[in-house]
Design a protein around this motif. Structure first.
Motif, PDB file in Angstrom:
ATOM      1  N   LEU A  36      13.968  58.663   7.836  1.00 22.09           N
ATOM      2  CA  LEU A  36      13.475  58.021   6.187  1.00 22.09           C
ATOM      3  C   LEU A  36      13.299  56.617   6.158  1.00 22.09           C
ATOM      4  O   LEU A  36      12.549  56.597   5.872  1.00 22.09           O
ATOM      5  N   LEU A  37      14.252  56.060   6.851  1.00 21.33           N
ATOM      6  CA  LEU A  37      14.601  54.652   7.072  1.00 21.33           C
ATOM      7  C   LEU A  37      13.218  54.058   7.146  1.00 21.33           C
ATOM      8  O   LEU A  37      12.642  53.128   7.217  1.00 21.33           O
ATOM      9  N   THR A  38      12.407  55.149   8.599  1.00 25.49           N
ATOM     10  CA  THR A  38      11.542  54.662   9.421  1.00 25.49           C
ATOM     11  C   THR A  38       9.777  54.482   8.687  1.00 25.49           C
ATOM     12  O   THR A  38       9.130  54.104   8.263  1.00 25.49           O
ATOM     13  N   GLU A  39       9.790  56.108   7.524  1.00 23.68           N
ATOM     14  CA  GLU A  39       9.052  56.454   6.767  1.00 23.68           C
ATOM     15  C   GLU A  39       9.247  54.549   5.734  1.00 23.68           C
ATOM     16  O   GLU A  39       8.162  54.348   4.968  1.00 23.68           O
ATOM     17  N   LEU A  87       5.944  52.546   4.563  1.00 24.13           N
ATOM     18  CA  LEU A  87       5.251  52.474   3.325  1.00 24.13           C
ATOM     19  C   LEU A  87       4.930  51.414   2.677  1.00 24.13           C
ATOM     20  O   LEU A  87       4.052  50.674   2.248  1.00 24.13           O
ATOM     21  N   LEU A  88       6.908  50.125   2.799  1.00 22.33           N
ATOM     22  CA  LEU A  88       6.984  49.101   2.443  1.00 22.33           C
ATOM     23  C   LEU A  88       5.771  48.119   3.194  1.00 22.33           C
ATOM     24  O   LEU A  88       5.024  47.557   2.344  1.00 22.33           O
ATOM     25  N   LYS A  89       5.583  48.346   4.755  1.00 24.95           N
ATOM     26  CA  LYS A  89       4.707  47.491   5.006  1.00 24.95           C
ATOM     27  C   LYS A  89       3.456  47.958   4.687  1.00 24.95           C
ATOM     28  O   LYS A  89       2.154  47.005   4.883  1.00 24.95           O
ATOM     29  N   ALA A  90       3.111  48.521   4.395  1.00 25.78           N
ATOM     30  CA  ALA A  90       1.312  49.431   3.452  1.00 25.78           C
ATOM     31  C   ALA A  90       1.379  48.711   2.284  1.00 25.78           C
ATOM     32  O   ALA A  90       0.170  48.766   2.165  1.00 25.78           O
TER      33      ALA A  90
END
Length: 139
Positions: free
Chosen positions: A126-129, A133-136
């Motif tokens: 979940l943290l990776t997702e 998403l934040l990077k995107a």
């Protein structure tokens, strides 16, 4: 009590131990035959035809039974049989050493095999997702 005994007998370690004991008994018999019948006769021949089984230090000759021809009451230290037993032990010990050495080598190879890295936990996924998403959004 009978139920506990059945559970004890059914354990793999007990069966393995029983098989190992039986194999060791017959392996010992084979090695004893090897020493007595193959190794010691040539060694005896090299030292003037001496049969090691018959080497003994006689303490008391005993008496000869005239009817049967048997020697009664003979007391002797059979050091030739003891020499055979020592040679048998050395061969068995060496064979066991080689088996244990081979087993340890196989065990070590199994330990050296790289295991798969542990899978990330759900929280890590979940943290990776969230990170992705934040990077995107930023880029």
């Amino acid at each position: 009590m009978m139920k506990e005994f059945k559970a004890f007998i059914a354990k793999g370690n007990v069966i393995d131990l029983a098989v190992g004991l039986i194999m060791a008994t017959y392996f010992g018999a084979i090695v004893k035959s090897l020493v007595d019948n193959i190794i010691m006769p040539p060694i005896g021949k090299l030292i003037n035809g001496v049969d090691f089984k018959n080497l003994e230090y006689v303490i008391d000759e005993g008496t000869l039974n005239p009817e049967t021809g048997e020697v009664l009451g003979k007391i002797a230290i059979g050091y030739g049989a003891f020499i055979n037993a020592i040679i048998t032990f050395i061969i068995v010990a060496f064979a066991v050493f080689m088996v244990v050495k081979g087993y340890n080598r196989l065990k070590k190879k199994e330990e050296e095999k790289p295991s798969e890295p542990p899978k990330p936990t759900k929280e890590e996924e979940l943290l990776t997702e969230i990170r992705d998403l934040l990077k995107a959004k930023q880029g």
